[in-house]
Structures are given as structure tokens and as C-alpha cells.
Design an enzyme around this catalytic site. Structure first.
Site, PDB file in Angstrom:
ATOM      1  N   PHE A   1       0.538  -1.136  -0.216  1.00  0.00           N
ATOM      2  CA  PHE A   1      -0.299   0.112  -0.122  1.00  0.00           C
ATOM      3  C   PHE A   1       1.190   1.167   0.240  1.00  0.00           C
ATOM      4  O   PHE A   1       1.710   1.542   0.755  1.00  0.00           O
ATOM      5  CB  PHE A   1      -0.620   0.684   1.582  1.00  0.00           C
ATOM      6  N   PRO A   2       1.052   1.495  -1.218  1.00  0.00           N
ATOM      7  CA  PRO A   2       2.032   2.823  -1.535  1.00  0.00           C
ATOM      8  C   PRO A   2       1.900   4.604  -0.537  1.00  0.00           C
ATOM      9  O   PRO A   2       2.190   5.413  -1.412  1.00  0.00           O
ATOM     10  CB  PRO A   2       2.350   2.723  -2.607  1.00  0.00           C
ATOM     11  N   CYS A   3       1.882   4.390   0.392  1.00  0.00           N
ATOM     12  CA  CYS A   3       1.907   5.576   1.416  1.00  0.00           C
ATOM     13  C   CYS A   3       2.958   6.754   1.086  1.00  0.00           C
ATOM     14  O   CYS A   3       2.913   7.686   1.502  1.00  0.00           O
ATOM     15  CB  CYS A   3       1.422   5.475   2.534  1.00  0.00           C
ATOM     16  N   HIS A   4       4.239   6.010   0.722  1.00  0.00           N
ATOM     17  CA  HIS A   4       5.108   6.629   0.062  1.00  0.00           C
ATOM     18  C   HIS A   4       4.677   7.481  -0.874  1.00  0.00           C
ATOM     19  O   HIS A   4       5.317   8.757  -1.488  1.00  0.00           O
ATOM     20  CB  HIS A   4       6.702   6.474   0.520  1.00  0.00           C
ATOM     21  N   ARG A   5       4.150   7.104  -1.562  1.00  0.00           N
ATOM     22  CA  ARG A   5       3.434   7.559  -3.496  1.00  0.00           C
ATOM     23  C   ARG A   5       2.439   9.515  -2.124  1.00  0.00           C
ATOM     24  O   ARG A   5       2.036   9.960  -3.356  1.00  0.00           O
ATOM     25  CB  ARG A   5       2.855   7.185  -4.020  1.00  0.00           C
TER      26      ARG A   5
END
Length: 154
Positions: free
Chosen positions: A122-126
Site C-alpha cells: 500500500f504505497p503510502c510513500h506516494r
């Protein structure tokens, strides 16, 4: 619970599975008590996550099946499912992610992202702030690294 420490370009990541599903990918410091658990044989969920991470860091991302058994609130599930549609090499603001799920509160989105059990998948860094990078559970320098790794100009 099975655990595995994965050596990545951003440091060690803890992988944990329970009931045949990946239940955690993140900082080993957040769950250091889990490191006492001895892995019990082959674990397909962890093996799949390792293959996904290897591909991600080689810039060959592919879809990871979202585990059904994650202990998520309905709101978190909506946030993470919307987040999983943000493509490799792209970013989205907290408020835009909120709009995608009908939530006007960027803070609520940030709180859900802070509880993310599967970092990178779940790419929360994006997710970025309107005027800056915003936060990241593994630190802002790792967020910068991941975004640059994906080809995002920051």
C-alpha cells in the site's frame, strides 16, 4: 506467526505472516517483539512478499494480492484500496486521495496511512502534502529514496 527480515536499499524490513497471509511489512522496530518468533518452514505468503520486494527494488513492480485477513477498519480498507491504484512513479496528495474515497479530511487520510500494515504494497510513500513531501513511517529520507527510485522528481 512467521517472520522474516528482508535486507532492502532502505534498511531491513520486517515481513510477518499469520494464517497463510502477509499481515505486516514495515519497520522491524515497530514490532521487535515479533522477532523472537522462529520461522516455521517455508511460508508462501512471505515468499510471495520477498518476490514482490525483489521485483519492486529492481523496478519491475507487479501486483501483490491484497490479503483478506488484514485487521482493518472499513475506512482504512477504502484508503488502502484507493492508494493501491496510484501507479509506480506517480504521487497523489492527501486531499486528492481523500476525494477519491469521498473524504474531505486530509488528516483522516494521514491517520489511516500512519497505520498502514503493508508499507510499499500500500504505497503510502506516494502520498505527498500540497506543499512538501509529508511524512512516512520509515523516515523522510527513505520516502525521498523510494520516490526517486520510482523516477519521481522531488
Amino acid at each position: 506467526m512467521n517472520t522474516y527480515l528482508y535486507d532492502s536499499p532502505i534498511g531491513q524490513l520486517l515481513l510477518a505472516s499469520k494464517g497463510g497471509e502477509l499481515c505486516y511489512l514495515g519497520s522491524p522496530f515497530a514490532h521487535s517483539d515479533w522477532l523472537n518468533d522462529e520461522p516455521r518452514g517455508k511460508d508462501p505468503a512471505i515468499d510471495s512478499a520477498i518476490a514482490w520486494l525483489d521485483a519492486y527494488f529492481a523496478k519491475r513492480p507487479y501486483q501483490f494480492p491484497i490479503p483478506n485477513g488484514l485487521n482493518l477498519t472499513p475506512f482504512q480498507r477504502r484508503v488502502y484500496l484507493a492508494l493501491s491504484t496510484v501507479p509506480f512513479g506517480s504521487t497523489i496528495t492527501y486531499s486528492k486521495l481523500g476525494e477519491m474515497i469521498g473524504c474531505s479530511g486530509a488528516r483522516a487520510i494521514g491517520k489511516a496511512l500512519h497505520a498502514n500494515p503493508l508499507l510499499l504494497i500500500f504505497p503510502c510513500h506516494r502520498v505527498v502534502a500540497k506543499n512538501g513531501l509529508g511524512g512516512f513511517a520509515l523516515g523522510i529520507e527513505n520516502k525521498r529514496y523510494l520516490l526517486r527510485h520510482e523516477g519521481v522528481s522531488i
